[in-house]
Design a protein around this motif. Structure first.
Motif, short mmCIF file in Angstrom:
data_model
loop_
_atom_site.label_atom_id
_atom_site.label_comp_id
_atom_site.label_asym_id
_atom_site.label_seq_id
_atom_site.Cartn_x
_atom_site.Cartn_y
_atom_site.Cartn_z
N GLU A 113 -26.80 41.15 6.71
CA GLU A 113 -26.00 41.69 5.62
C GLU A 113 -24.76 40.87 5.30
N ASP A 114 -24.25 40.09 6.27
CA ASP A 114 -23.02 39.35 5.98
C ASP A 114 -23.06 37.87 6.36
N GLY A 115 -24.23 37.37 6.78
CA GLY A 115 -24.32 35.98 7.20
C GLY A 115 -24.73 35.04 6.08
N LEU A 116 -24.22 33.81 6.15
CA LEU A 116 -24.61 32.77 5.20
C LEU A 116 -24.45 31.41 5.86
N TYR A 117 -25.07 30.41 5.26
CA TYR A 117 -24.79 29.06 5.74
C TYR A 117 -24.36 28.16 4.59
N LEU A 118 -23.61 27.13 4.99
CA LEU A 118 -22.90 26.24 4.07
C LEU A 118 -23.64 24.91 3.93
N PRO A 119 -23.29 24.09 2.96
CA PRO A 119 -23.92 22.78 2.84
C PRO A 119 -23.91 22.03 4.16
N THR A 120 -25.08 21.62 4.61
CA THR A 120 -25.23 20.94 5.90
C THR A 120 -26.29 19.86 5.74
N TYR A 121 -25.83 18.65 5.57
CA TYR A 121 -26.77 17.52 5.49
C TYR A 121 -26.08 16.28 6.05
N THR A 122 -26.88 15.35 6.51
CA THR A 122 -26.39 14.24 7.32
C THR A 122 -25.34 13.40 6.60
N LYS A 165 -35.06 20.00 6.64
CA LYS A 165 -34.94 19.98 8.09
C LYS A 165 -34.15 18.75 8.56
N ILE A 166 -33.82 18.72 9.86
CA ILE A 166 -32.98 17.66 10.41
C ILE A 166 -33.61 16.30 10.15
N ILE A 167 -34.91 16.15 10.39
CA ILE A 167 -35.66 15.00 9.91
C ILE A 167 -36.81 15.53 9.07
N THR A 168 -37.29 14.71 8.15
CA THR A 168 -38.21 15.22 7.15
C THR A 168 -39.29 14.21 6.80
N ALA A 169 -40.39 14.73 6.28
CA ALA A 169 -41.41 13.92 5.62
C ALA A 169 -41.65 14.47 4.22
N ALA A 200 -45.36 7.92 7.38
CA ALA A 200 -44.51 6.74 7.27
C ALA A 200 -43.04 7.15 7.13
N VAL A 201 -42.78 8.15 6.31
CA VAL A 201 -41.41 8.65 6.16
C VAL A 201 -40.93 9.26 7.47
N ALA A 202 -41.77 10.08 8.09
CA ALA A 202 -41.38 10.74 9.34
C ALA A 202 -41.09 9.74 10.45
N LEU A 203 -41.88 8.69 10.53
CA LEU A 203 -41.67 7.68 11.57
C LEU A 203 -40.31 7.02 11.40
N ALA A 204 -39.95 6.68 10.17
CA ALA A 204 -38.64 6.08 9.93
C ALA A 204 -37.51 7.04 10.29
N GLN A 205 -37.73 8.32 10.07
CA GLN A 205 -36.72 9.33 10.41
C GLN A 205 -36.55 9.45 11.93
N VAL A 206 -37.66 9.42 12.67
CA VAL A 206 -37.58 9.51 14.13
C VAL A 206 -36.76 8.35 14.69
N GLU A 207 -36.90 7.18 14.10
CA GLU A 207 -36.17 6.00 14.56
C GLU A 207 -34.66 6.20 14.48
N ARG A 208 -34.22 7.09 13.61
CA ARG A 208 -32.78 7.32 13.39
C ARG A 208 -32.31 8.67 13.92
N LEU A 209 -33.16 9.36 14.66
CA LEU A 209 -32.85 10.74 15.02
C LEU A 209 -31.57 10.87 15.83
N ASP A 245 -28.89 9.02 15.69
CA ASP A 245 -27.76 8.85 14.77
C ASP A 245 -27.60 10.07 13.87
N ILE A 246 -28.72 10.62 13.43
CA ILE A 246 -28.68 11.81 12.58
C ILE A 246 -28.04 12.99 13.32
N LEU A 247 -28.45 13.19 14.57
CA LEU A 247 -27.89 14.29 15.36
C LEU A 247 -26.40 14.09 15.61
#
Length: 353
Positions: free
Chosen positions: A322-331, A176-180, A228-237, A239-241
């Motif tokens: 039937e024809d949709g896909l998604y590509l590598p998407t990470y920050t 997910k966009i931010i993670t724990a 603890a991991v999630a809190l650090a992720q929220v602090e950077r949300l 910038d991540i977006l």
């Protein structure tokens, strides 16, 4: 063999290790640790919502939300046809029945089809912000008001989309966009709903006796280390977006002139970059051989074994599936990484690099 370009990977470049180390050193590693409360407050504040209730997964969040709203056997919940099966499962876990509504051209629930599925048994509408596209929430909220229904937003793929429903549910899975790593959180402005979800996630202990439980509840608690991991992720949300908006822009430019690729509507926030592709199976196999992981779109709910409808009509959800896909998407995906991915797609369709 691991992909050189996986479809997703977490970005842990903030204070995640620092916060986890502090948490372990302090000895409060269970759900009772202060980090859980800190994460709940931080994420609720970021979203402009009064209350956060952290839990063990996005699916748990949906289940808690429905239970807190009193959904149970005999009730119906409006659920998108095109979504992850966790949405339907959460309804089934409560004993209620999911009622499916087809998607529109943006993959989100087709608001124009919701009212025809409402019955006297309908209790909740569950819009899902697919791949980061915000549903038509003003129209959905109007329908809910007119029919005296509640709204549970599945925001698992849409961190950064501000909630407007009764409860919004987020996933913190590793992709997910931010993670724990694992985890989820419910957001609401209603203190009674927040208290009920917190009560249900922690086995509904009674104040009358340490081991008196007056209702069926769950162990859906989040650990302090996850928080603890999630809190650090929220602090950077923010910038991540912002980084993900740039990834979306680069893919738009790199793929816009490929005849075999159909771009999808813009996203409010980027979770995954999705496209429709001619010869999808061949393309995915070609890209895999080039070290590029892809994922195909969701299979519609009415084609799932647990919800199979033999009279299921031809719907948009089926055609997209039937024809949709998604590509590598990470920050941390770089411009050079994306040039390689789009270049390999161009090569597949015999276009100049």
């Amino acid at each position: 063999m691991p992909y050189r370009y996986p479809v997703s990977q977490p970005c842990l470049e903030g204070r995640e290790l620092e916060y986890v180390t502090e948490t372990v050193g302090g000895g409060w590693i269970s759900s009772q640790g202060p980090r859980v409360r800190e994460f709940e407050r931080a994420f609720a504040e970021y979203n402009g919502v009064a209350h956060g209730v952290a839990c063990s997964s996005g699916t748990a969040a949906l289940t808690l939300a429905l239970r807190a709203l009193g959904v149970g056997p005999g009730d119906e919940v409006i659920v998108p046809e095109f979504t992850m099966i966790a949405c339907a499962w959460a309804v089934t876990y409560t004993g209620a029945t999911p009622v499916f509504v087809d998607c529109g051209d943006d993959l989100d629930i087709d608001v124009s089809r919701i009212e025809e599925k409402i019955t006297p048994r309908t209790k909740v509408i569950m819009p899902v912000h697919i791949y980061g596209r915000r549903c038509a929430m003003p129209a959905i909220m109007d329908i809910a008001f007119n029919y005296n229904l509640r709204v549970v937003e599945d925001s698992a793929e849409a961190h950064g989309v501000r909630p407007v429903g009764d409860i919004a549910c987020f996933s913190l899975f590793a992709n997910k966009i931010i993670t724990a790593g694992e985890g989820g959180i419910c957001l609401t402005d209603d203190p009674r709903l927040a208290a009920q979800m917190a009560h249900l996630r922690g086995m509904a202990f009674s104040s009358e006796h340490n081991f008196l439980h007056k209702k069926l509840a769950y162990n859906f608690r989040m650990t302090a280390m996850q928080a603890a991991v999630a809190l650090a992720q929220v602090e950077r949300l923010d910038d991540i977006l912002a980084a993900r908006r740039e990834i979306e822009r680069r893919y738009d430019l790199g793929l816009k002139d490929i005849p075999g690729i159909t771009l999808m509507p813009p996203r409010d926030v980027l979770w995954m970059y999705d496209v429709r592709a001619e010869r999808r199976g061949e393309l995915c196999a070609f890209l895999a051989a080039e070290g590029i992981e892809t994922r195909v779109f969701f299979k519609p709910m009415s084609r799932q074994p647990g919800y199979y409808d033999p009279g299921w009509p031809s719907l948009k959800a089926n055609r997209f599936s039937e024809d949709g896909l998604y590509l590598p998407t990470y920050t941390s995906l770089t411009a050079a990484d994306q040039e390689y991915v789009t270049g390999r797609i161009r090569a597949f369709y015999d276009l100049p690099q």
